[in-house]
Design a protein around this motif. Structure first.
Motif, short mmCIF file in Angstrom:
data_model
loop_
_atom_site.label_atom_id
_atom_site.label_comp_id
_atom_site.label_asym_id
_atom_site.label_seq_id
_atom_site.Cartn_x
_atom_site.Cartn_y
_atom_site.Cartn_z
N ILE A 164 78.44 3.75 151.13
CA ILE A 164 77.35 3.21 151.64
C ILE A 164 76.46 2.55 150.93
CG2 ILE A 164 75.69 3.28 153.61
CD1 ILE A 164 77.39 5.83 154.70
N ALA A 165 76.08 1.45 150.91
CA ALA A 165 75.19 0.90 150.13
C ALA A 165 73.58 0.37 150.83
CB ALA A 165 75.72 -0.58 149.44
N VAL A 166 72.86 0.99 150.28
CA VAL A 166 71.54 0.71 151.04
C VAL A 166 70.57 0.09 150.03
CG1 VAL A 166 69.58 1.88 152.24
CG2 VAL A 166 71.83 2.73 152.21
N ASP A 167 70.23 -1.23 150.23
CA ASP A 167 69.43 -2.11 149.46
C ASP A 167 68.29 -2.46 150.14
OD1 ASP A 167 71.12 -2.21 146.99
OD2 ASP A 167 72.48 -3.43 148.28
N GLY A 168 67.17 -2.76 149.50
CA GLY A 168 66.10 -3.38 149.93
C GLY A 168 64.75 -3.18 149.23
N ALA A 199 66.47 -13.30 137.23
CA ALA A 199 67.70 -14.18 137.05
C ALA A 199 68.97 -13.29 137.20
CB ALA A 199 67.88 -14.86 135.73
N THR A 200 68.98 -12.14 136.87
CA THR A 200 70.21 -11.10 136.86
C THR A 200 70.18 -10.05 138.20
OG1 THR A 200 70.17 -11.12 134.43
CG2 THR A 200 71.74 -9.52 135.68
N ALA A 201 71.01 -10.46 138.92
CA ALA A 201 71.21 -9.51 139.98
C ALA A 201 69.81 -9.18 140.75
CB ALA A 201 71.79 -8.02 139.91
N PRO A 202 69.27 -10.43 141.48
CA PRO A 202 67.87 -10.09 142.18
C PRO A 202 68.16 -9.24 143.48
CG PRO A 202 68.94 -12.28 142.47
CD PRO A 202 69.82 -11.62 141.30
N LEU A 203 67.02 -8.91 143.74
CA LEU A 203 67.07 -8.25 145.39
C LEU A 203 67.50 -9.35 146.22
CD1 LEU A 203 66.61 -5.87 147.22
CD2 LEU A 203 63.94 -6.63 147.30
N THR A 204 68.54 -9.09 146.87
CA THR A 204 68.94 -10.03 147.93
C THR A 204 69.83 -9.32 149.03
OG1 THR A 204 70.41 -12.02 148.26
CG2 THR A 204 71.13 -10.67 146.72
N LEU A 215 74.56 -0.32 135.14
CA LEU A 215 75.96 -0.86 135.87
C LEU A 215 77.11 0.36 135.82
CD1 LEU A 215 76.88 -2.71 138.07
CD2 LEU A 215 77.52 -4.22 136.32
N ASP A 216 77.50 0.24 134.43
CA ASP A 216 78.39 1.29 133.92
C ASP A 216 78.45 2.65 134.55
OD1 ASP A 216 79.72 -0.57 132.59
OD2 ASP A 216 79.44 -0.04 130.58
N VAL A 248 74.66 5.18 148.26
CA VAL A 248 73.83 4.32 146.86
C VAL A 248 72.66 3.73 147.29
CG1 VAL A 248 74.14 3.37 144.89
CG2 VAL A 248 76.13 4.52 145.95
N GLU A 249 71.51 3.94 146.78
CA GLU A 249 70.23 3.31 147.30
C GLU A 249 70.02 2.23 146.04
OE1 GLU A 249 66.94 6.09 147.35
OE2 GLU A 249 66.29 4.35 146.83
N GLY A 250 69.34 1.15 146.20
CA GLY A 250 68.88 0.26 145.26
C GLY A 250 68.67 -1.21 145.67
N ARG A 251 68.90 -2.41 144.96
CA ARG A 251 68.54 -3.62 145.10
C ARG A 251 69.72 -4.71 145.20
NH1 ARG A 251 64.85 -0.58 144.65
NH2 ARG A 251 62.44 -0.99 144.48
N ASP A 252 70.89 -4.18 144.34
CA ASP A 252 71.83 -4.95 144.10
C ASP A 252 73.31 -4.20 144.35
OD1 ASP A 252 71.71 -3.18 141.94
OD2 ASP A 252 72.42 -4.73 140.57
N ILE A 253 73.19 -3.19 145.28
CA ILE A 253 74.39 -2.55 145.40
C ILE A 253 75.46 -3.15 146.31
CG2 ILE A 253 75.46 -0.19 146.00
CD1 ILE A 253 72.95 -0.06 143.77
N GLY A 254 75.05 -3.85 147.26
CA GLY A 254 75.94 -4.50 148.12
C GLY A 254 76.56 -5.61 147.31
N SER A 255 75.56 -6.33 146.55
CA SER A 255 75.79 -7.53 146.11
C SER A 255 76.66 -7.58 144.91
CB SER A 255 74.64 -8.36 145.91
OG SER A 255 73.57 -7.78 145.09
N VAL A 256 76.31 -6.63 143.92
CA VAL A 256 76.72 -6.62 142.57
C VAL A 256 77.69 -5.20 142.22
CG1 VAL A 256 76.04 -6.80 140.12
CG2 VAL A 256 74.92 -8.28 141.83
N VAL A 257 76.80 -4.18 142.37
CA VAL A 257 77.42 -3.04 141.82
C VAL A 257 78.56 -2.71 142.52
CG1 VAL A 257 76.88 -0.40 141.51
CG2 VAL A 257 74.78 -2.19 141.31
N TRP A 258 78.65 -2.80 143.99
CA TRP A 258 79.70 -2.25 144.81
C TRP A 258 79.87 -3.18 146.10
CZ3 TRP A 258 82.59 1.30 142.12
CH2 TRP A 258 83.50 1.93 142.72
N PRO A 259 80.29 -4.37 145.83
CA PRO A 259 80.64 -5.49 147.05
C PRO A 259 81.36 -4.78 147.78
CG PRO A 259 80.90 -6.45 144.95
CD PRO A 259 80.51 -4.98 144.29
#
Ligand code: DC
Length: 229
Positions: free
Chosen positions: A15-19, A192-197, A121-122, A135-146
């Motif tokens: 479960i990815a929780v970004d925000g 530029a890299t993995a922005p919050l989105t 990321l690794d 997993v909570e963060g800013r780019d989990i659903g977009s980059v880390v674990w789409p």
């Protein structure tokens, strides 16, 4: 509406929780993990731990090349029990130290450095790879674990976020807390890299007028649906 993966099985659920900063990601993610018997990873704490270590080493955190050169050095380890998460740097418990004003002020620029992101990321993917985790963060659903079975984008009005964060820290200066949150949002969303989105397939939950229990219930319901698929 959740990003249901038909191959998901209990135990492998991610479960990815970004925000944004202060939207309630930590309390929510820990609560969801506890309810569902999952592990919990706070990726923000990893960026904070890196920042704490750079400050302690005397690295100029505004000097991108210096930060990039040092990013491979600290050993950062996250404990994933949602009731007692831990974070250590080279074996030292930094759970409290990473919440200081100094770290708050430096963590967003440090997080914008690509070498820092690549290193963490690794580590993040290694922890998540075992499955069964929130997993909570800013780019989990977009980059880390789409491929996460459930993706949530958690937001709340700046006023509500500042009030909650100030209360959590036992402070009184809501205005300066709000300024600090908004400044981090600005850098985190603009890098530029993995922005919050909001990731593709994410469900937007606005927690402004919801209690913590209501937000947890909503995500548990999404996750239960994803696991049944
Ligand atoms: O969630 P937090 O406020 O503890 O996060 C601290 C900082 O870490 C945040 O300002 C941006 C960065 N961060 C990030 O860039 N990517 C993540 N996945 C998590 C946090």
């Amino acid at each position: 509406m959740s990003n249901v993966d038909s191959t998901s099985r209990p135990g492998s659920l991610v479960i990815a929780v970004d925000g944004t900063s202060g939207s309630g990601k930590s309390s929510t993610s820990r609560g969801v993990a506890d309810r569902l018997g999952l592990r919990y990873l706070d990726t923000g704490a990893m960026f904070r731990a890196m920042t704490w270590w750079l400050l302690r080493e005397g690295v100029d955190v505004r000097d991108e090349a210096a930060v990039a050169a040092a990013a491979g050095r600290p050993a950062i380890e996250s404990g994933t029990d949602p009731l007692a998460p831990t974070i250590t740097v080279d074996g030292t418990d930094v759970s409290v130290a990473i919440r200081s004003d100094e770290v708050n002020a430096a963590v967003s620029p440090v997080s914008a450095v690509p070498e820092v992101r690549a290193r963490l990321l690794d580590l993040q993917r290694t922890v998540i790879g075992a499955g069964g985790i929130v997993v909570e963060g800013r780019d989990i659903g977009s980059v880390v674990w789409p491929q996460a079975e459930v993706k949530v984008y958690l937001s709340a009005d700046p006023d509500a976020r500042a009030q909650r964060r100030t209360a959590e820290q036992g402070g009184t200066d809501v205005a300066s807390t709000q300024q600090s949150l908004l400044e981090r949002d600005r850098i985190d969303s603009g890098r530029a890299t993995a922005p919050l989105t909001m990731a593709e397939g994410a469900v937007h939950v606005d927690s402004t007028h919801l209690t913590l229990a209501e937000v947890i219930d909503e995500i548990v319901a999404l996750a239960t649906g994803a696991d049944r698929a």
